[in-house]
Design an enzyme around this catalytic site. Structure first.
Site, PDB file in Angstrom:
ATOM      1  N   THR A  99      23.806  34.276   0.749  1.00 47.12           N
ATOM      2  CA  THR A  99      24.976  33.693   1.406  1.00 47.12           C
ATOM      3  C   THR A  99      25.581  32.561   0.581  1.00 47.12           C
ATOM      4  O   THR A  99      26.806  32.424   0.494  1.00 47.12           O
ATOM      5  CB  THR A  99      24.600  33.184   2.813  1.00 47.12           C
ATOM      6  N   SER A 138      30.811  40.820   4.577  1.00 46.30           N
ATOM      7  CA  SER A 138      29.740  39.863   4.838  1.00 46.30           C
ATOM      8  C   SER A 138      28.931  39.734   3.558  1.00 46.30           C
ATOM      9  O   SER A 138      29.043  40.574   2.655  1.00 46.30           O
ATOM     10  CB  SER A 138      28.842  40.310   5.992  1.00 46.30           C
ATOM     11  N   THR A 139      28.101  38.717   3.514  1.00 45.34           N
ATOM     12  CA  THR A 139      27.214  38.588   2.353  1.00 45.34           C
ATOM     13  C   THR A 139      26.376  39.840   2.173  1.00 45.34           C
ATOM     14  O   THR A 139      26.081  40.245   1.039  1.00 45.34           O
ATOM     15  CB  THR A 139      26.286  37.370   2.540  1.00 45.34           C
ATOM     16  N   ASN A 140      26.030  40.494   3.279  1.00 47.49           N
ATOM     17  CA  ASN A 140      25.061  41.582   3.230  1.00 47.49           C
ATOM     18  C   ASN A 140      25.595  42.860   2.616  1.00 47.49           C
ATOM     19  O   ASN A 140      24.809  43.777   2.341  1.00 47.49           O
ATOM     20  CB  ASN A 140      24.536  41.863   4.642  1.00 47.49           C
ATOM     21  N   THR A 185      -6.982  57.994 -34.403  1.00 51.61           N
ATOM     22  CA  THR A 185      -7.146  57.966 -32.949  1.00 51.61           C
ATOM     23  C   THR A 185      -8.319  57.059 -32.628  1.00 51.61           C
ATOM     24  O   THR A 185      -9.346  57.101 -33.314  1.00 51.61           O
ATOM     25  CB  THR A 185      -7.404  59.372 -32.381  1.00 51.61           C
ATOM     26  N   SER A 316       1.437  29.462 -41.305  1.00 51.11           N
ATOM     27  CA  SER A 316       0.364  28.540 -40.973  1.00 51.11           C
ATOM     28  C   SER A 316       0.686  27.140 -41.451  1.00 51.11           C
ATOM     29  O   SER A 316       1.353  26.953 -42.481  1.00 51.11           O
ATOM     30  CB  SER A 316      -0.947  29.008 -41.609  1.00 51.11           C
ATOM     31  N   SER A 317       0.197  26.158 -40.708  1.00 57.45           N
ATOM     32  CA  SER A 317       0.319  24.761 -41.128  1.00 57.45           C
ATOM     33  C   SER A 317      -0.845  24.330 -42.005  1.00 57.45           C
ATOM     34  O   SER A 317      -0.835  23.232 -42.556  1.00 57.45           O
ATOM     35  CB  SER A 317       0.378  23.853 -39.894  1.00 57.45           C
ATOM     36  N   LYS A 322       0.162  32.136 -46.031  1.00 57.41           N
ATOM     37  CA  LYS A 322      -0.043  33.062 -44.908  1.00 57.41           C
ATOM     38  C   LYS A 322       1.287  33.344 -44.215  1.00 57.41           C
ATOM     39  O   LYS A 322       2.070  32.435 -43.941  1.00 57.41           O
ATOM     40  CB  LYS A 322      -1.021  32.460 -43.908  1.00 57.41           C
TER      41      LYS A 322
END
Length: 460
Positions: A99, A138-140, A185, A316-317, A322
């Site tokens: 609404t 209506s909202t509905n 697999t 990487s830090s 990497k």
């Protein structure tokens, strides 16, 4: 400031804001998420389309004055074109079955229309949010119709992104068609295949996802506009429903149809559940492909290393050099979010009670988020990863020649038991199947050449 009144009393609103009392109260009541209507422009446009279709139908039936219908049409045209969205300020997560969203649209259209007519904001005796903009509605029936329109528009964008991603995998399939590798697999060596075949399979599953989303979208074309509050069409004049749906089809560009049973359509969210399921399936397929790319590119020296993903950022830090598969990892996480959203959609759809489902706002919110996440992920996956994938043909060949993947084909010539014994000997001695064959007694002289030649022909 200006003063507006509603059934609960007086509300003060800044003069430059086009919404009214009910929207102002909703802003106070629902400071819930970080997303407001204006953050979802497709939904704002969808609301405006519904309001314009209703105005057209009301004009044709003589229940709305021409001047009012004209100004509603003009303002909604502007909203559909992307204007005035800043006035749509209600949180997407809200109580009241939508609404607040419907009234936000009614009030903004009414006030902007008043200004166009030469009146001030809030002078609703000349153009009323409920009596005029919301006439015969209506909202509905407005809100769920707008939800479906917004999802249809967003689904187009998603399928376009998925089609482009599918084509990217098809192009790589062609590029990698001549590269023989080991098919696996349960993460174990299985049978020979080509890298091109592997990528073609990725494309095939994505193409099927596009078909599933497109099919599920068809259910969104069925709307309950004209059902008003619970499905009996109360306050809508005879002939309104057909005219409003026809007008909305023309405005939106979608071929919309009315629900067969408006009472059921008022609470049933089966079409949204099916649509969400199609999104979930597509997200899971993208995630599976992303996980495979992570495996195939793992290493680069101590893993499979059959393909090389484009390096898009340092990984990487602490570990120099990497590079991580960050784009596929992002796709995995998007899939997890979409699966969670699907759970929310499922629970909210189940929550329909009697003649209404009051949980539609969270349905809208989560489905729009899934569509946005998946569209962005598909485009990024394609441009920042798939388009730049390179095959390491030498690595594929080395792994293939050192594997036992020819065993299945060999069993046609030697039988299952003898081939099994040969495979176990190759494992014990740490050699490939072809070197083991060369030292095996009593074998046809051309067996090795025929075996490897068959694989190469199939790969090509």
């Amino acid at each position: 400031m200006r003063v507006e009144r509603d059934q609960l009393g007086v509300v003060e609103i800044a003069d430059d804001l086009a919404y009214g009392a009910q929207t102002a109260r909703a802003v106070l009541n629902f400071p819930i998420s970080r997303s407001r209507l204006k953050d979802e422009p497709e939904f704002v446009r969808a609301l405006a389309m519904v309001k314009q279709a209703a105005a057209r139908a009301n004009l044709e039936l003589g229940v709305l004055a021409p001047e009012k219908a004209q100004v509603i049409t003009a303002i909604t045209d502007q909203i559909i074109a992307g204007q005035h969205h800043d006035h749509f300020v209600v949180d997407l997560i809200q109580g009241g079955a939508g609404t607040s969203s419907n009234m936000n649209a009614n009030e903004v259209i009414a006030n902007l229309g008043l200004r166009a007519m030469g009146h001030g904001f809030g002078e609703y005796r000349y153009l009323h949010p409920n009596d005029d903009v919301n006439h015969s509605q209506s909202t509905n029936d407005v809100y769920p119709t707008a939800i479906r329109l917004a999802l249809l528009h967003r689904a187009r964008a998603l399928t376009t992104a998925l089609e482009a991603l599918t084509l990217a995998f098809r192009n790589k399939a062609t590029e990698f068609a001549g590269i023989t590798k080991v098919g696996r697999t349960q993460l174990q060596d299985a049978v020979p295949m080509s890298l091109g075949t592997e990528f073609a399979a990725f494309a095939a599953t994505l193409a099927d996802s596009v078909r599933q989303i497109t099919a599920a979208s068809e259910g969104l074309r069925v709307i309950n506009l004209g059902g008003t509050a619970i499905g009996d069409g109360i306050l809508a004049p005879e002939g309104y429903r057909a005219r409003a749906i026809a007008a909305l089809s023309e405005i939106s560009g979608f071929d919309l149809t009315g629900a067969d049973d408006l009472f059921a359509a008022g609470y049933d969210q089966g079409a949204l559940v099916q649509f969400s399921a199609a999104l979930k399936s597509a997200a899971l397929r993208m995630s599976k492909i992303a996980s495979d790319l992570r495996l195939l590119s793992s290493g680069p020296r101590a893993g499979l290393g059959e393909i090389i993903l484009p390096p898009v950022q340092a990984g990487s830090s602490i570990m120099p050099g990497k590079v991580n598969p960050v784009i596929p990892e992002m796709v995995n996480q998007v899939a997890y979010a979409v699966v969670g959203n699907d759970v929310t959609v499922t629970m909210a759809a189940e929550a329909g009670e009697l003649q209404l489902n009051a949980m539609e706002p969270v349905l809208l919110c989560r489905l729009l988020e899934s569509l946005s996440l998946m569209e962005n992920a598909a485009n990024t996956f394609r441009t920042r990863c798939v388009d730049g994938i390179v095959a390491d043909a030498d690595r594929c060949r080395a792994l293939f020649e050192g594997s036992l993947a020819l065993a299945t084909r060999l069993s046609l010539d030697l039988g299952y038991d003898r081939t099994s014994a040969l495979v176990y000997r190759a494992k014990r001695e740490g050699i490939g199947l072809v070197p083991a064959l060369v030292t095996e007694p009593d074998l046809p002289g051309d067996l090795v050449a025929n075996l490897t030649g068959t694989v190469r022909r199939k790969s090509a």
